[in-house]
Design a protein around this motif. Sequence first.
Motif, short mmCIF file in Angstrom:
data_model
loop_
_atom_site.label_atom_id
_atom_site.label_comp_id
_atom_site.label_asym_id
_atom_site.label_seq_id
_atom_site.Cartn_x
_atom_site.Cartn_y
_atom_site.Cartn_z
N LEU A 15 -40.27 17.90 2.40
CA LEU A 15 -39.64 16.60 2.15
C LEU A 15 -40.56 15.58 1.49
O LEU A 15 -40.09 14.63 0.88
CB LEU A 15 -39.11 16.03 3.47
CG LEU A 15 -37.90 16.74 4.07
CD1 LEU A 15 -37.55 16.13 5.42
CD2 LEU A 15 -36.71 16.68 3.12
N THR A 17 -42.57 13.36 2.95
CA THR A 17 -42.44 12.05 3.62
C THR A 17 -43.71 11.20 3.47
O THR A 17 -43.63 9.97 3.50
CB THR A 17 -42.15 12.22 5.13
OG1 THR A 17 -43.07 13.18 5.64
CG2 THR A 17 -40.75 12.71 5.37
N THR A 23 -41.15 9.63 -3.25
CA THR A 23 -40.48 10.92 -3.17
C THR A 23 -39.06 10.82 -2.61
O THR A 23 -38.49 11.81 -2.16
CB THR A 23 -41.31 11.88 -2.31
OG1 THR A 23 -41.65 11.19 -1.10
CG2 THR A 23 -42.58 12.30 -3.00
N LYS A 24 -38.50 9.61 -2.64
CA LYS A 24 -37.14 9.44 -2.10
C LYS A 24 -36.15 10.28 -2.93
O LYS A 24 -35.30 10.97 -2.38
CB LYS A 24 -36.76 7.96 -2.14
CG LYS A 24 -35.44 7.68 -1.46
CD LYS A 24 -35.12 6.21 -1.48
CE LYS A 24 -33.70 5.99 -0.99
NZ LYS A 24 -33.17 4.70 -1.42
N ARG A 60 -32.90 21.10 -0.98
CA ARG A 60 -32.08 20.04 -1.54
C ARG A 60 -32.92 19.04 -2.36
O ARG A 60 -34.05 18.73 -1.97
CB ARG A 60 -31.44 19.30 -0.37
CG ARG A 60 -30.10 18.75 -0.61
CD ARG A 60 -29.39 18.54 0.72
NE ARG A 60 -28.49 19.67 0.95
CZ ARG A 60 -27.32 19.80 0.35
NH1 ARG A 60 -26.90 18.92 -0.52
NH2 ARG A 60 -26.56 20.84 0.61
N LYS A 62 -34.32 19.30 -5.29
CA LYS A 62 -35.48 19.83 -6.01
C LYS A 62 -35.12 20.33 -7.41
O LYS A 62 -35.87 21.07 -8.03
CB LYS A 62 -36.11 20.98 -5.21
CG LYS A 62 -36.57 20.59 -3.82
CD LYS A 62 -37.91 19.88 -3.83
CE LYS A 62 -38.32 19.49 -2.42
NZ LYS A 62 -39.72 19.08 -2.32
N PRO A 109 -35.60 23.23 7.65
CA PRO A 109 -37.02 22.86 7.54
C PRO A 109 -37.84 23.45 8.68
O PRO A 109 -38.28 22.74 9.58
CB PRO A 109 -36.97 21.33 7.61
CG PRO A 109 -35.77 21.03 8.45
CD PRO A 109 -34.79 22.17 8.27
#
Length: 292
Positions: A15, A17, A23-24, A60, A62, A109
Amino acid sequence: MIRPIRTAVFPVGGLGTRFLPATKAMPKEMLPVVDKPLIQYAVEEARAAGIEEFVFVTGRGKQSIEDHFDRSYELEDVLRERGKNDLLDAINSWMPKSGQVSYTRQMEPLGLGHAVRCAKALVGDEPFAVLLADDLILSQKGCLAEMVEAYNRVGGNLIAAMDVPQEHTRRYGIVKPGKDDGPLVEVKGLVEKPKPSEAPSRTAVIGRYILQPQIFDHLDRVERGAGGEIQLTDAMARMIGEVPFHGLRFSGTRYDCGDKVGFLQANIAFALEHPDLKSEVQDFLRDIARTL
Ligand code: G1P
């Protein structure tokens, strides 16, 4: 018999984070170091090591990674019309060919081990490499090429290794070393992210692996480990004694691009290697250093 390494797996489902908000809506693997996304460095390193099949374990959001590893005809037309041959080369020359790239999705994940397990059908019954794009390695030869050379001598499982400060052991898989000749260290045990007081050494696993296909059976059996995730380290630990197992202290410098400071360091180091940027960046750094 030591079987050649033809396939590389790139786990890119994370993700990101630690880089929010950047990286939103953008994969962390597409963050650029100077002028190339992190994932491109990893793919170029794999190509330089002779890899022919590139397997991405995505998730998702990517899609831009898939687009990056595809031709862009509109862009090519415009660059051709404008006579920008150097840029045409910059967008295409490093690309794997049609049919060499495949994608699968990690739908939950559940960690790095789970991501690698997702690649089983695409890898098949062959030894393969895993590259974590977060670990960016600046080296003459390319870290994976250096590993393949060592692998061709020792076979089995081979991980990239680096000695880290004792207080950082909880960030890494840590090796319990056996025979150690400097560059090559025998792996007698592996622990994922131990506390400094419990670490068997300061020799850490860096994100480059050459693995025998039996790893997939162990990944099926391994319980959730550190952080509640299926850990590649735990599955690898089960293979100690089953196949030769070594760590290679690679040459060059590794930048932890999963970390903001590491990412900034990488940008500076790679800019200083860039012929067109080097002198301006040096001037800038000298100016800044004077003010510190
Ligand atoms: C992963 C691995 C760890 C390894 C590290 C290298 O951890 O689980 O064993 O030392 O990569 O970067 P992560 O950084 O994904 O938490």
